[in-house]
Design an enzyme around this catalytic site. Structure first.
Site, PDB file in Angstrom:
ATOM      1  N   HIS A 117       6.963  10.999  -9.108  1.00 43.93           N
ATOM      2  CA  HIS A 117       7.397   9.519  -9.314  1.00 43.93           C
ATOM      3  C   HIS A 117       8.954   9.622  -9.657  1.00 43.93           C
ATOM      4  O   HIS A 117       9.411  10.434 -10.147  1.00 43.93           O
ATOM      5  CB  HIS A 117       6.806   9.126 -10.784  1.00 43.93           C
ATOM      6  CG  HIS A 117       6.948   7.487 -11.033  1.00 43.93           C
ATOM      7  ND1 HIS A 117       8.021   7.140 -11.520  1.00 43.93           N
ATOM      8  CD2 HIS A 117       6.079   6.536 -10.898  1.00 43.93           C
ATOM      9  CE1 HIS A 117       7.992   5.960 -11.726  1.00 43.93           C
ATOM     10  NE2 HIS A 117       6.585   5.428 -11.162  1.00 43.93           N
TER      11      HIS A 117
ATOM     12  N   ASP B  65       4.263  15.380 -16.374  1.00 41.88           N
ATOM     13  CA  ASP B  65       4.135  13.927 -16.343  1.00 41.88           C
ATOM     14  C   ASP B  65       2.676  13.622 -16.272  1.00 41.88           C
ATOM     15  O   ASP B  65       1.986  13.846 -15.110  1.00 41.88           O
ATOM     16  CB  ASP B  65       4.924  13.549 -15.045  1.00 41.88           C
ATOM     17  CG  ASP B  65       4.661  11.964 -15.152  1.00 41.88           C
ATOM     18  OD1 ASP B  65       3.992  11.434 -15.669  1.00 41.88           O
ATOM     19  OD2 ASP B  65       5.193  11.593 -14.126  1.00 41.88           O
TER      20      ASP B  65
ATOM     21  N   GLN C  81      -0.849   9.581 -15.124  1.00 42.56           N
ATOM     22  CA  GLN C  81      -2.016   9.289 -14.146  1.00 42.56           C
ATOM     23  C   GLN C  81      -3.044  10.215 -14.296  1.00 42.56           C
ATOM     24  O   GLN C  81      -4.276   9.956 -13.979  1.00 42.56           O
ATOM     25  CB  GLN C  81      -1.470   9.363 -12.826  1.00 42.56           C
ATOM     26  CG  GLN C  81      -0.633   8.351 -12.252  1.00 42.56           C
ATOM     27  CD  GLN C  81      -1.089   6.989 -12.288  1.00 42.56           C
ATOM     28  OE1 GLN C  81      -2.067   6.436 -12.512  1.00 42.56           O
ATOM     29  NE2 GLN C  81      -0.146   6.008 -11.936  1.00 42.56           N
TER      30      GLN C  81
ATOM     31  N   LYS D 156      -0.991   2.370 -19.015  1.00 41.35           N
ATOM     32  CA  LYS D 156      -1.704   2.772 -18.066  1.00 41.35           C
ATOM     33  C   LYS D 156      -3.247   3.218 -18.609  1.00 41.35           C
ATOM     34  O   LYS D 156      -3.892   3.599 -17.758  1.00 41.35           O
ATOM     35  CB  LYS D 156      -1.054   3.730 -17.389  1.00 41.35           C
ATOM     36  CG  LYS D 156       0.105   3.466 -16.540  1.00 41.35           C
ATOM     37  CD  LYS D 156       0.653   4.489 -15.680  1.00 41.35           C
ATOM     38  CE  LYS D 156       2.147   4.195 -15.258  1.00 41.35           C
ATOM     39  NZ  LYS D 156       2.276   3.415 -14.215  1.00 41.35           N
TER      40      LYS D 156
ATOM     41  N   CYS E  40       7.585   4.098  -6.316  1.00 40.68           N
ATOM     42  CA  CYS E  40       8.521   4.689  -6.886  1.00 40.68           C
ATOM     43  C   CYS E  40       8.375   6.227  -6.615  1.00 40.68           C
ATOM     44  O   CYS E  40       8.696   6.981  -7.472  1.00 40.68           O
ATOM     45  CB  CYS E  40       8.329   4.728  -8.455  1.00 40.68           C
ATOM     46  SG  CYS E  40       8.589   3.225  -9.158  1.00 40.68           S
TER      47      CYS E  40
HETATM   48  N1  PMP Z   1       4.932   9.071 -13.701  1.00 42.41           N
HETATM   49  C1  PMP Z   1       3.957   8.542 -13.014  1.00 42.41           C
HETATM   50  C2  PMP Z   1       3.101   9.482 -12.414  1.00 42.41           C
HETATM   51  C3  PMP Z   1       3.845   7.108 -12.861  1.00 42.41           C
HETATM   52  O1  PMP Z   1       2.525   6.742 -12.370  1.00 42.41           O
HETATM   53  C4  PMP Z   1       4.530   6.463 -13.928  1.00 42.41           C
HETATM   54  C5  PMP Z   1       4.176   4.664 -13.616  1.00 42.41           C
HETATM   55  N2  PMP Z   1       3.904   4.262 -12.329  1.00 42.41           N
HETATM   56  C6  PMP Z   1       5.605   6.818 -14.419  1.00 42.41           C
HETATM   57  C7  PMP Z   1       5.736   8.184 -14.378  1.00 42.41           C
HETATM   58  C8  PMP Z   1       6.465   5.806 -15.231  1.00 42.41           C
HETATM   59  O2  PMP Z   1       5.695   5.288 -16.157  1.00 42.41           O
HETATM   60  P1  PMP Z   1       6.447   4.236 -16.943  1.00 42.41           P
HETATM   61  O3  PMP Z   1       7.140   3.258 -16.014  1.00 42.41           O
HETATM   62  O4  PMP Z   1       5.399   3.426 -17.801  1.00 42.41           O
HETATM   63  O5  PMP Z   1       7.751   4.600 -17.591  1.00 42.41           O
END
Ligand code: PMP
Length: 430
Positions: free
Chosen positions: A136, A212, A215, A238, A378
């Site tokens: 991401h 990270d 998910q 999430k 993203c």
């Molecule tokens: N890493 C991953 C794998 C994600 O899915 C996301 C959110 N789509 C993020 C980072 C970023 O999370 P946040 O926007 O809540 O900071």
């Protein structure tokens, strides 16, 4: 989950009862972007404002004490959910902020003030930071910026055609590697990363590991200590919690050696006109007035997940994932990005439809009351690697039913018929 348990779970989510697009029942398949909230989370946040609101860690009055207790109890509950000690959990506003906080520690900002322990965060032109092509942007851009600031080189592990981290590229991690940052579960392909292999390579190189876990924490039992990572981040929104709250895990001795990210009130010990000593972690990283209500909401979310049991959540979602992959597999011209074996992934399923733009796919599904996400999620480099400009993505939550998946697949089957005039078996075009 049994049918009765699933019905009870669904009843806990007020938003699931609403309709969209002229009275169609909502089918929410966008939990990977943000989860819906059970009533207990909404109630906990409201109850905090109704009865206990005060600034934490300050003031001697009863409310301040209760608010501080609520804030710290939330830390303990969330730490417990992911198998870490309470004082190793730093509150952040989201996962993105957590990654930026860690990356900042390596930017040489406070070398000379942090003592010898801070030396392990010194980064220079000979050093390398390793990420993967599956990240991401939140776990890529901060590392690009760090390398730009310090002269270090950014390198990356490759991704296989099926969207998994390619363990054949682990030799990218070597003597010069100081940090390895990678995702536990991809937010595009749902692929579960080979954590042990990557951590093993990082350990052999003497590099620190940043995971990270955005998910994974909402969908799988996660024990961060057992995974043996040095840092990890995840987002409250999430995992059934409120927006505006996330968590950073850091190994205690590392947090102790790290410079603060933000500075100001609440993170200090002694302040003179010229100098300041910092509080111990986690307070050192929590400058300014904190998001107390959100931590209280996230506490309720963690309790909710703990009560259901993450193993039960994962088992239910694994069934849904297999059902979803099987259903999509029956539809001509639809390509799933990522592993086809349900055992290798969670219920985050991005796909492309031959000849139809993902936005059109999303719009047709939306007309039927089905919420999916479209775009690059993203993760532009990963899409490029998998040969797609963008994709549509269906993602399940613990409240998702197989009937909803069936409805989604029936609508998806009509997409190509609608846009390309092809004859598709099953379901006449309305
Ligand atoms: N890493 C991953 C794998 C994600 O899915 C996301 C959110 N789509 C993020 C980072 C970023 O999370 P946040 O926007 O809540 O900071």
């Amino acid at each position: 989950l049994t049918a009765t348990e699933l019905a009870a779970v669904r009843a806990d989510f007020p938003l699931l009862t609403r309709t969209v697009r002229d009275g169609k029942p909502l089918v929410y398949l966008d939990s990977a972007a943000t989860s819906q909230k059970p009533e207990c989370v909404i109630d906990a946040e409201q109850d905090y404002y109704l009865r206990r609101n005060a600034a934490v860690h300050r003031g001697a009055h009863a409310l301040a004490e209760e608010a501080t207790e609520a804030y710290e109890n939330a830390r303990a509950a969330v730490a417990g959910l992911v198998g870490i000690d309470t004082d190793e959990l730093v509150w952040t506003k989201n996962a993105t902020e957590g990654i930026n906080l860690v990356a900042y520690a390596f930017s040489n900002a406070s070398l000379g003030r942090g003592g010898t322990a801070a030396e392990q965060f010194r980064l220079g032109p000979r050093d390398e930071v390793v990420v993967t092509e599956a990240e991401h942007h939140a776990n890529l851009v901060p590392w690009q910026e760090l390398c730009a600031r310090t002269g270090a080189t950014l390198r990356w592990l490759g991704v296989t055609d099926s969207g998994r981290i390619d363990t054949g590229t682990l030799d990218v991690i070597g003597d010069r590697t100081r940090v390895v940052a990678f995702t536990h579960v991809s937010n595009v392909t749902g692929a579960i990363s080979p954590v042990a292999e990557v951590v093993g390579a990082a350990r052999r190189a003497g590099a620190l590991v940043v995971l990270d876990a955005c998910q994974s924490v909402p969908h799988l039992p996660v024990d961060l200590r057992a995974l043996d990572v040095d840092f990890a981040v995840f987002s409250g929104h999430k995992m059934l919690g409120p927006t505006g709250i996330g968590a950073l895990y850091g190994r205690r001795e590392l947090l102790e050696a790290m410079p603060p990210f933000g500075t100001g009130g609440s993170m200090v010990e002694v302040v003179t006109m010229t100098e300041t000593t910092y509080a111990a972690p986690p307070q050192r990283f929590e400058a300014g007035t904190q998001m107390v209500a959100q931590t209280v909401g996230l506490h309720a979310a963690a309790d909710y997940l703990t009560e259901l049991g993450m193993a039960a959540v994962a088992a239910h979602e694994a069934e849904l994932t297999a059902h979803l992959l099987h259903g999509i597999g029956q539809i001509d011209g639809v390509r799933v990005l990522g592993p086809t074996d349900p055992a290798d992934r969670v219920g985050v399923v991005a796909f492309t439809v031959d000849g139809v733009h993902p936005h059109d796919v999303g719009q047709l599904l939306d007309d039927a009351g089905i919420a999916v996400r479209v775009g690059h999620h993203c993760a532009q480099p990963l899409h490029r690697r998998l040969g797609a400009q963008s994709s549509a993505r269906a993602s399940v939550g613990l409240h998702t039913t197989t009937a909803e998946i069936d409805q989604f697949c029936a609508e998806l089957a009509r997409v190509r018929q609608f846009f390309l005039g092809e004859t598709v078996t099953g379901g006449a075009l309305a």
